[in-house]
Design an enzyme around this catalytic site. Structure first.
Site, short mmCIF file in Angstrom:
data_model
loop_
_atom_site.label_atom_id
_atom_site.label_comp_id
_atom_site.label_asym_id
_atom_site.label_seq_id
_atom_site.Cartn_x
_atom_site.Cartn_y
_atom_site.Cartn_z
N ARG A 50 -10.59 1.16 8.43
CA ARG A 50 -10.26 -0.22 8.74
C ARG A 50 -11.42 -0.97 9.38
O ARG A 50 -11.29 -2.14 9.71
CB ARG A 50 -9.08 -0.25 9.70
CG ARG A 50 -7.76 -0.62 9.00
CD ARG A 50 -6.68 -0.42 10.00
NE ARG A 50 -5.51 -1.20 9.94
CZ ARG A 50 -4.34 -0.74 9.50
NH1 ARG A 50 -4.24 0.41 8.94
NH2 ARG A 50 -3.28 -1.48 9.63
N ARG B 48 -2.86 -8.79 13.39
CA ARG B 48 -3.29 -7.84 12.36
C ARG B 48 -4.04 -8.54 11.24
O ARG B 48 -5.01 -8.02 10.70
CB ARG B 48 -2.07 -7.07 11.81
CG ARG B 48 -1.62 -6.00 12.79
CD ARG B 48 -0.56 -5.11 12.20
NE ARG B 48 0.69 -5.84 12.01
CZ ARG B 48 1.60 -5.53 11.09
NH1 ARG B 48 1.40 -4.54 10.27
NH2 ARG B 48 2.71 -6.23 11.01
N LYS C 218 0.83 -1.22 0.00
CA LYS C 218 0.00 0.00 0.00
C LYS C 218 0.87 1.27 0.00
O LYS C 218 0.61 2.19 -0.76
CB LYS C 218 -0.93 0.03 1.22
CG LYS C 218 -1.94 -1.08 1.26
CD LYS C 218 -2.93 -0.88 2.39
CE LYS C 218 -2.33 -0.95 3.78
NZ LYS C 218 -1.96 -2.28 4.25
#
Ligand code: AMP
Length: 215
Positions: free
Chosen positions: A89, A167, A14
């Site tokens: 998110r 994560r 990203k």
């Protein structure tokens, strides 16, 4: 004015792809993770609030994230637009974002989880200038030193196997539903993140109907 969101699991590129897109098109790259990391490194009050959460690979609370994003976008230094990376998110962040800003497109970098693990665990970062390296695909010229500023490279504290699993779990549970939400609005462009960075960038430009990368 172009306003893009870039999404993808950790290690999908990203940051690299945002930079490539922003440099030529005069867009501003807004990475929420970078803002937090800068605050941790510079021992600010915000840094103290988020350091432990980040190191464990957990998500920072929505109120704090939203205020950081709002403050950053309120600077209005993005005349030509921005690419926001690492946000939203979860569903709540997505709602906050869509209420306040129009989005022109969501770039979704797709990477299988075994490749994610391989990439993330070999990632290195320059704490001085923010340059990213990868010991597999993008090694520094001199071992352990930044090519740009010569500073000693570090491993991100959240690039440990334990934090990575946390994560990944968060991504699957909380962030994937955001993609589904964006998909319903037909914003999402799925991009295969496995090829070399220049190829991925060319695919992004093509999907967004932007001119191909120069050089
Ligand atoms: P990143 O560089 O995007 O992987 O972000 C690094 C860390 O910053 C994450 O593991 C979280 O602890 C925190 N963070 C970044 N963006 C967000 C967000 N949108 N919501 C919650 N926490 C975030």
């Amino acid at each position: 004015m172009r306003k893009y969101v870039i999404m993808g699991v950790q290690g999908s590129g990203k940051g690299t792809q945002s930079e490539l897109l922003c440099n030529e098109l005069n867009l501003v790259h807004i990475s929420v993770g970078d803002i937090f990391r800068w605050n941790v490194q510079n021992h600010t009050k915000l840094g103290a609030q988020v350091r432990r959460i980040m190191n464990a690979g957990d998500l920072v609370g929505d109120d704090l994230v939203e205020s950081v994003v709002r403050e950053r976008l309120d600077r209005h230094d993005w005349n030509y637009g921005f690419v926001i990376d690492g946000f939203p998110r979860n569903g709540r962040q997505a709602e906050f974002f869509m209420e306040s800003y129009d989005i022109d497109g969501v770039i979704h970098l797709e990477l299988p989880e075994d490749e994610v693990r391989r990439r993330v665990l070999s990632r290195r970062l320059c704490p001085n200038c923010g340059m990213d390296y990868n010991l597999i695909a993008d090694r520094p010229k001199q071992e352990g030193r930044c090519d740009i500023c010569g500073h000693q490279l570090i491993t991100r504290e959240d690039d440990t196997p334990e934090a990575l699993e946390s994560r990944l779990a968060d991504y699957n549970e909380k962030t994937r539903p955001v993609l589904d939400l964006f998909r319903r609005k037909e914003f999402v462009h799925d991009i295969d993140a496995r090829p070399p960075a220049e190829k991925v960038q060319a695919a992004i430009r093509d999907a967004l109907h932007l001119p191909p990368p120069r050089g």
